[in-house]
Each structure stands twice: as structure tokens, then as C-alpha cells.
Design an enzyme around this catalytic site. Structure first.
Site, short mmCIF file in Angstrom:
data_model
loop_
_atom_site.label_atom_id
_atom_site.label_comp_id
_atom_site.label_asym_id
_atom_site.label_seq_id
_atom_site.Cartn_x
_atom_site.Cartn_y
_atom_site.Cartn_z
N SER A 127 0.73 -1.06 0.13
CA SER A 127 -0.08 -0.20 -0.07
C SER A 127 0.73 1.17 0.04
O SER A 127 2.03 1.27 0.65
CB SER A 127 -0.90 0.17 1.35
OG SER A 127 -1.74 1.20 1.21
N TYR A 152 -2.42 -0.16 9.98
CA TYR A 152 -2.51 -0.61 8.72
C TYR A 152 -1.15 -0.47 7.75
O TYR A 152 -0.90 -1.62 7.18
CB TYR A 152 -3.71 -0.05 7.83
CG TYR A 152 -3.93 -0.38 6.42
CD1 TYR A 152 -4.24 -1.62 6.04
CD2 TYR A 152 -3.59 0.42 5.20
CE1 TYR A 152 -4.15 -1.99 4.78
CE2 TYR A 152 -3.58 0.20 4.13
CZ TYR A 152 -4.01 -1.02 3.63
OH TYR A 152 -4.13 -1.31 2.31
#
Length: 336
Positions: A127, A152
Site C-alpha cells: 500500500s 494498517y
């Protein structure tokens, strides 16, 4: 060839599976259909995929190593796309344990299965959030990413480290893709473009963080899938020029590679909202708010290495891509 797509009921996994099936591959889809967002949307995606005779679906969790290894044993899987993960930066502030179970334990199980069954190439989702506190733009995969600002992001950085370990120890070719704000039809309802569209249609207020002073490298789903497809036949090899005294984080002496996959063209959030307003034909009711913890001001992908290695070149203008999303949204949500 037989290709495993974990997270097949997810946004990117669904579109990737459709493309693979269209190119006559056999696709094994895996998903746990969790309730992070509307399960009905995930089930609708799977129903579309199951219309194709070359698609087989397993509802299971990556945390179940026995089930995962049985799947590998039953199918001669050559390529793995690992897209299954607990998504969402803001949700990771509320429920960090979900990210450890899915993104760390689940990914470890994928690596173990790839090791035991001699997978030819593991391509997995990282990501843009791994860039965290970095301010040098555009973000380059050659940059250090040691300062994440959300759980995350920390789990995604951990995935890259875990993948390198398995590439080093077991010679498994692994490619990590740092996605930059992917959007398009059948998208994720928790993403800003989706919730903004919903609220504009319903004449509800949209919350805009950092007083609107934010930019995102919006990337259309078809461009993302094209890049992923091209990577199948380009497993990373050992970089013979890799310098241990001046290590490049994006490659290695092991068969390991990290790429950014984005549009290389960030758009200011307020301009983005103006495009939505024009396409929908309604003005947005905007409520400005401060920056939230874990969020970043700008995402901007340096995609030069992906361009060089596979000729990746995103070609969908934002107005065209958003137009396709809005047409899908009206058909799916506003049909009589």
C-alpha cells in the site's frame, strides 16, 4: 495456468479475476466475505465470477492454514495474487487486532503455502500508506519507509519484510505492489470517492479532512489490473548489482521486488469533488474537518521502475474513470 486470487470478492480481486478468466486462465478464488463493508456487494461480485466455468470459489480465511494448504494440494497453483487483507487506515485505529490476524498471520500462511507447493511467483498487495511520514514526493520504492503512521501501514510494511525473508530463505519470487487510491465500478464503499458520490446523490454532507488541502494519486481499476497481468510473466530475479553497503529497498540479491502502482498524477481533493459534482449534476454539501490521525496529506507515485520493467502506463483520465464509476453506481444503487 491455474492462478490463486485471495480476496477474490474484494474490489481489486474481483476485477483481476474477471480479466484472468477472460484470458482463459483457471482462477481459484478465496475470500472470507468479512463484514468490514457490505457483504452483499462482495457476494454479487462472486456471483458474476461464478458464471465462468474456469472459476472456483472457496469461502475460507487465510488464518486457517490447514484449509489453505488443502486448497494448494487440490490445485496445481503456479501463480498467487494475495489481495486478501483487512483494509482501511482509519479502521486500524479502532480495531488493530484485526490487522494482525489478517495481514500478518494470514500472509505468513500464504508464504508457507507458497514454500511448500513451489509457487512460481507470488504477487501481493502492499500500500502507498507505507510511506507514512515521508514528505519527499513523488514517493519512490527506493525510499526508506520506516515511519508508518497507522497500524494498517505497519502491517503492509511487515508484509514486504516477510516476503523478502521467504525470497531469501526459499528462493520464492515475490513482487509487492504499493497501490495508490484505486477507484472504479464495483469499488469499496469505505473509500472517499464512493461515500462522496453516495452523499452527493442523497444531498447529505460530505466530510472533507484537512480543510480540503489534500491530494491523492487516483488510479483507475482497469489500469491497475493491466499492470498486474503484465507482471505474471516477470517474476523478479536476483539483482546482481545490489549493493549491500548502499541497499536499495525496492530490490535485492534475492528474487524480490517492490513497485509503486499508481497514476503518477495526484489530484487535489477539492478539484476531485468538483469533477464529481459535474458528473453527478449536483453540488456537494461540504463540512471541513482537521486531518485525522493516521492520514497523510499527499500520495504521489513514482512509477518509473514499473514503466521500465513492464511498460506500465496508466491511461484513464480521472473524468472518464469517475464517469464509469458513477454510471455503475446509478445502475447498482439507484435502479428502480
Amino acid at each position: 495456468m491455474k492462478i490463486l486470487v485471495t480476496g477474490a470478492a474484494g474490489f481489486i480481486g474481483f476485477h483481476l479475476s474477471k480479466r484472468l478468466l477472460a484470458e482463459s486462465h483457471q482462477v481459484i478464488g478465496l475470500d472470507n466475505l468479512n463484514e468490514y463493508y457490505d457483504v452483499c456487494l462482495k457476494e454479487e461480485r462472486i456471483k458474476i465470477l461464478e458464471k465462468h466455468p474456469n472459476f472456483t470459489f472457496y469461502k475460507t480465511d487465510l488464518g486457517n492454514l490447514e484449509s489453505l494448504k488443502q486448497l494448494f494440494a487440490d490445485h496445481s497453483i503456479r501463480i498467487v495474487f494475495n489481495l486478501a487483507a483487512q483494509a482501511g487506515v482509519r479502521y486500524s485505529l479502532k480495531n488493530p487486532h484485526a490487522y494482525v490476524l489478517s495481514n500478518l498471520l494470514g500472509f505468513l500462511n500464504v508464504l508457507e503455502a507458497c514454500r511448500d507447493y513451489s509457487v512460481e511467483h507470488l504477487i501481493y498487495a502492499s500500500s502507498s500508506s507505507v510511506y507514512g511520514s515521508n514528505t519527499k514526493i513523488p514517493f519512490s520504492p527506493k525510499d526508506s519507509v520506516d515511519h508508518p503512521v497507522s497500524m494498517y501501514a505497519a502491517t503492509k510494511k511487515s508484509n514486504e519484510l516477510m516476503a523478502h525473508t521467504y525470497s531469501h530463505l526459499y528462493n520464492i519470487p515475490t513482487t509487492g505492489l504499493r497501490f495508490f487510491t484505486v477507484y472504479g465500478p464495483w469499488g469499496r464503499p469505505d473509500m472517499a470517492y464512493y461515500s462522496f458520490t453516495k452523499n452527493i446523490f442523497e444531498e447529505k454532507t460530505i466530510k472533507v479532512f484537512n480543510q480540503g488541502d489534500m491530494s491523492r494519486d487516483f488510479t483507475f481499476i482497469d489500469d491497475i489490473v493491466e499492470g498486474m497481468i503484465r507482471l505474471i510473466d516477470h517474476p523478479p530475479k536476483s539483482n546482481n548489482y545490489w549493493d549491500r553497503n548502499n541497499p536499495d529497498p525496492s530490490s535485492s540479491y534475492a528474487p524480490y521486488q517492490i513497485y509503486n502502482i499508481g497514476n503518477n498524477n495526484p489530484v487535489n481533493l477539492m478539484k476531485f469533488i468538483q469533477i464529481l459534482e459535474k458528473l453527478i449534476g449536483k453540488k456537494a454539501k461540504v463540512e471541513f474537518s482537521p486531518m485525522e490521525p493516521g492520514d497523510v496529506k499527499v500520495t504521489y507515485a513514482d512509477i518509473s521502475s514499473l514503466q521500465k520493467d513492464i511498460g506500465f502506463s496508466p491511461s484513464t483520465p480521472l473524468e472518464i474513470g469517475l464517469g464509469q464509476f458513477i454510471e455503475w453506481y446509478k445502475e447498482y444503487h439507484l435502479k428502480e
